[in-house]
Design a protein around this motif. Sequence first.
Motif, mmCIF file in Angstrom:
data_model
loop_
_atom_site.group_PDB
_atom_site.id
_atom_site.type_symbol
_atom_site.label_atom_id
_atom_site.label_comp_id
_atom_site.label_asym_id
_atom_site.label_seq_id
_atom_site.Cartn_x
_atom_site.Cartn_y
_atom_site.Cartn_z
ATOM 1 N N SER A 122 2.457 -2.929 -8.814
ATOM 2 C CA SER A 122 1.788 -4.047 -8.141
ATOM 3 C C SER A 122 2.763 -4.860 -7.299
ATOM 4 O O SER A 122 2.390 -5.394 -6.242
ATOM 5 C CB SER A 122 1.102 -4.952 -9.175
ATOM 6 N N PRO A 126 2.040 -4.324 -3.216
ATOM 7 C CA PRO A 126 1.000 -5.326 -3.490
ATOM 8 C C PRO A 126 -0.265 -5.161 -2.650
ATOM 9 O O PRO A 126 -1.337 -5.624 -3.046
ATOM 10 C CB PRO A 126 1.698 -6.653 -3.179
ATOM 11 N N TYR A 127 -0.163 -4.503 -1.468
ATOM 12 C CA TYR A 127 -1.327 -4.376 -0.588
ATOM 13 C C TYR A 127 -2.011 -3.013 -0.685
ATOM 14 O O TYR A 127 -3.123 -2.853 -0.183
ATOM 15 C CB TYR A 127 -0.911 -4.633 0.865
ATOM 16 N N ARG A 137 -3.999 -7.074 -11.357
ATOM 17 C CA ARG A 137 -4.658 -7.981 -10.405
ATOM 18 C C ARG A 137 -3.928 -9.311 -10.338
ATOM 19 O O ARG A 137 -3.726 -9.866 -9.256
ATOM 20 C CB ARG A 137 -6.121 -8.200 -10.806
ATOM 21 N N ARG A 140 -0.512 -8.855 -8.426
ATOM 22 C CA ARG A 140 -0.669 -8.747 -6.974
ATOM 23 C C ARG A 140 -1.081 -10.083 -6.367
ATOM 24 O O ARG A 140 -0.625 -10.446 -5.269
ATOM 25 C CB ARG A 140 -1.706 -7.670 -6.634
ATOM 26 N N LYS A 144 1.484 -11.802 -3.668
ATOM 27 C CA LYS A 144 1.097 -11.850 -2.253
ATOM 28 C C LYS A 144 1.162 -13.279 -1.711
ATOM 29 O O LYS A 144 1.407 -13.481 -0.526
ATOM 30 C CB LYS A 144 -0.316 -11.267 -2.077
#
Length: 349
Positions: A122, A126-127, A137, A140, A144
């Motif tokens: 992650s 991350p994208y 989840r 990330r 981000k």
Amino acid sequence: MSPSAIPPRAAAAAAGPTPTKFTLPDLVSHCGFKLRINRHRKQVTSETKRWLFQGDNLVGKARDRYHGLKAGLLTAMCYPDAGAPQLRVCNDYLTYLFHLDNLSDDMDNYGTTTTADVVLNSLYHPYSYRCPARVGRMTRDFYKRMLPTASRGCQQRFIETFDFFFQSVTQQAIDRASGVIPDLESYVALRRDTSGCKPCWALIEYANNLDIPDEVMDHPVLRDLGEAANDLVTWSNDIFSYNVEQSKGDTHNMIPVVMHERGLDLQAAVDFVGELCKQTIDRFTHARASLPSWGPEIDRDVQVYADGLVSWMVGSLHWSFETERYFGKEGRAVKQSQVVHLLPRRESA
């Protein structure tokens, strides 16, 4: 002074009656740095709470533990100059890190390795990485939000040291399963990573918008500053968390390590670790006075980074008596009396 240079006190735990209490070292007085608290604390605490609880099964005791943790206060003490968006990321991360720490206490080495794979994928992707696991989840999401203003060096240090964290908790899980109590030197090396402090040091750079060159961050004096701060936060935490951990039969703590290796009784072991903590404060102060110069702009950023380590040292000490994680609702009374009454062992331990 090294641990081996401190003369052991006479002792063996088996020689006398089982203790019912012990006295804490007064580390708060020895750590004479000024405590500061970020003005965005309440706003960020509320935002993190909504983030943590959304669509989730954290109810009942889990929610009570979150409120008693007071992670928002710790974050505000450790990043006192951060803007609200940066403080929010730091608080999300620290809250999430405590959640991981609680999970890892019950994991075997397979469980920690599986979680590490999800978290590190992650962070590195991350994208593009997709995994339905909640921990992925969450990772990330906060990362981000960190990326737009974190320097490349900060990003790399955050990921690398988080990888070290998972490697070390995996080894901790193996030791726990086998009932191994490591020697002090091995324990110290492992504990510097199981603490999770190193990624938090990278967040000092992020929270204060620093862009310190890699070669400066790798300078021996700056590395010594980070290690001394890590040692104080970590070893003092071992003292404060010992009571709860001994009630669960957990031996990944410097107190039982010292008792086992040096034949000390409980109070002598607490005094021993307390003395080590005081030495780390002195070591930090000496290293900070020895910082070289890299020019006005870098020197400013280095001083801000060193101030961030100071905030972590003094903030973590004070927070340990505010949170309910170690002393329940008696933290302030324990801070005043310095006396800790031992909890009974849980039958499951």
